[in-house]
Enzyme design. Structure first.
Site, PDB file in Angstrom:
ATOM      1  N   GLY A   1      38.098  40.381  46.801  1.00  0.00           N
ATOM      2  CA  GLY A   1      37.698  40.744  45.441  1.00  0.00           C
ATOM      3  C   GLY A   1      36.623  41.806  45.373  1.00  0.00           C
ATOM      4  O   GLY A   1      36.049  42.050  44.307  1.00  0.00           O
TER       5      GLY A   1
ATOM      6  N   LYS B   1      44.823  32.969  41.260  1.00  0.00           N
ATOM      7  CA  LYS B   1      43.524  32.327  41.020  1.00  0.00           C
ATOM      8  C   LYS B   1      43.477  31.730  39.603  1.00  0.00           C
ATOM      9  O   LYS B   1      44.496  31.254  39.119  1.00  0.00           O
ATOM     10  CB  LYS B   1      42.392  33.320  41.283  1.00  0.00           C
ATOM     11  CG  LYS B   1      42.552  33.992  42.665  1.00  0.00           C
ATOM     12  CD  LYS B   1      41.362  34.756  43.120  1.00  0.00           C
ATOM     13  CE  LYS B   1      41.654  35.340  44.513  1.00  0.00           C
ATOM     14  NZ  LYS B   1      40.516  36.045  45.067  1.00  0.00           N
TER      15      LYS B   1
HETATM   16  P1  PGA Z   1      41.795  40.077  46.508  1.00  0.00           P
HETATM   17  O1  PGA Z   1      41.888  38.511  46.786  1.00  0.00           O
HETATM   18  O2  PGA Z   1      43.132  40.670  46.887  1.00  0.00           O
HETATM   19  O3  PGA Z   1      41.530  40.197  45.027  1.00  0.00           O
HETATM   20  O4  PGA Z   1      40.687  40.609  47.339  1.00  0.00           O
HETATM   21  C1  PGA Z   1      42.507  38.037  47.961  1.00  0.00           C
HETATM   22  C2  PGA Z   1      42.468  36.549  48.011  1.00  0.00           C
HETATM   23  O5  PGA Z   1      41.500  35.945  47.543  1.00  0.00           O
HETATM   24  O6  PGA Z   1      43.400  35.907  48.533  1.00  0.00           O
END
Ligand code: PGA
Length: 268
Positions: free
Chosen positions: A188, A11
């Site tokens: 998240g 991200k």
């Molecule tokens: P996360 O994100 O593992 O932090 O939940 C997953 C994603 O957005 O692909």
């Protein structure tokens, strides 16, 4: 047999110094891991620097988005050839953080669920075709909002998304695509989808792929689960027959936790 994949979506995290360090840690450990495709998706700005680290390793590079035009007056956008020139093999498309699904947001939830980037199934469909034409492999995301799950709409929402973003795809496009099932409420939040339920939805997705592309394509298509995948819940997810790997945000930002996920995926 489908080869597992573990993909790390960094991200908007990591400047170039941090990105090179994290990639170095993953390459050092992942070198020993056979039996799993390993993908990392740093921010655009770090792709070239990270490519210096991953180039001769089993770790493949992905971008987090792209635009479908080859070049031109599209301020702030990135074309497939630019990603290829940075060493990318994959591109993540239609992540929920990039989708703007205002039409299904219930009253009172507008601000929490708002996405400002505006991707939708139609743009993701065009981007996926442009990506494959250029030689990139798309990892295309789908998944329901919490409100949709609570209203019993999960299967219909996810099926519609998959049908829409695969519309008109050729065999070459089907063969290049990986699908990631990412329930939006699990991303998240630390609230992972139960393994049996994630497996059930991935099975629904495979059924839709069979419907639009045929049984053989569906059997070969990799379907990942994403949303709060962590070292302490990954075993139960990767053991599921319809789940072929993970798309991971938070737990991909530490080399040791990401390498644990890779090892578990490789065993399943
Ligand atoms: P996360 O994100 O593992 O932090 O939940 C997953 C994603 O957005 O692909």
């Amino acid at each position: 047999m489908r080869r597992p994949m573990m993909a790390g979506n960094w991200k908007m995290v990591c400047d170039n110094t941090a990105a090179v360090e994290l990639a170095g840690g993953i390459v050092a450990d992942a070198g020993q891991t056979a039996g799993c495709d390993i993908v990392i998706a740093p921010p655009f700005t770090a792709l070239s620097a990270v490519n210096e680290v991953t180039a001769d390793s089993p770790v493949a590079l992905a971008a987090q988005n792209m635009y479908w035009e080859d070049s031109g007056a599209f301020t702030g956008e990135i074309a497939a050839d630019m990603l290829l020139s940075c060493g990318c093999e994959y591109v993540i498309l239609g992540h929920s953080e990039r989708r703007g699904r205002f039409g299904v947001i219930p009253d009172g939830f507008t601000e929490e669920l708002r996405s400002v980037f505006g991707d939708n199934d139609a743009t993701v469909n065009i981007k996926a075709k442009a990506a494959v034409a250029a030689g990139l492999k798309p990892i295309v995301c789908c998944g329901e909002l919490l409100a949709e799950r609570e209203q019993g709409m999960t299967d219909a929402i996810v099926s519609d998304q998959v049908r829409a973003f695969l519309a008109g795809c050729s065999d070459a496009e089907f063969n290049a695509i990986t699908i990631a099932y990412e329930p939006v409420w699990a991303i998240g939040t630390g609230e992972v989808c139960d393994g049996d339920e994630a497996n059930r939805v991935c099975g629904i997705i495979r059924g839709v792929v069979a419907e639009v592309a045929g049984q053989e394509v569906a059997e070969a298509m990799r379907i990942l689960y994403g949303g709060s995948v962590k070292p302490d819940n990954v075993e139960g997810l990767m053991a599921q027959p319809e789940i072929d790997g993970g798309l991971v945000g938070g737990a991909s930002l530490k080399a040791d936790s990401f390498c644990t996920l890779i090892q578990v995926a490789a065993r399943n």
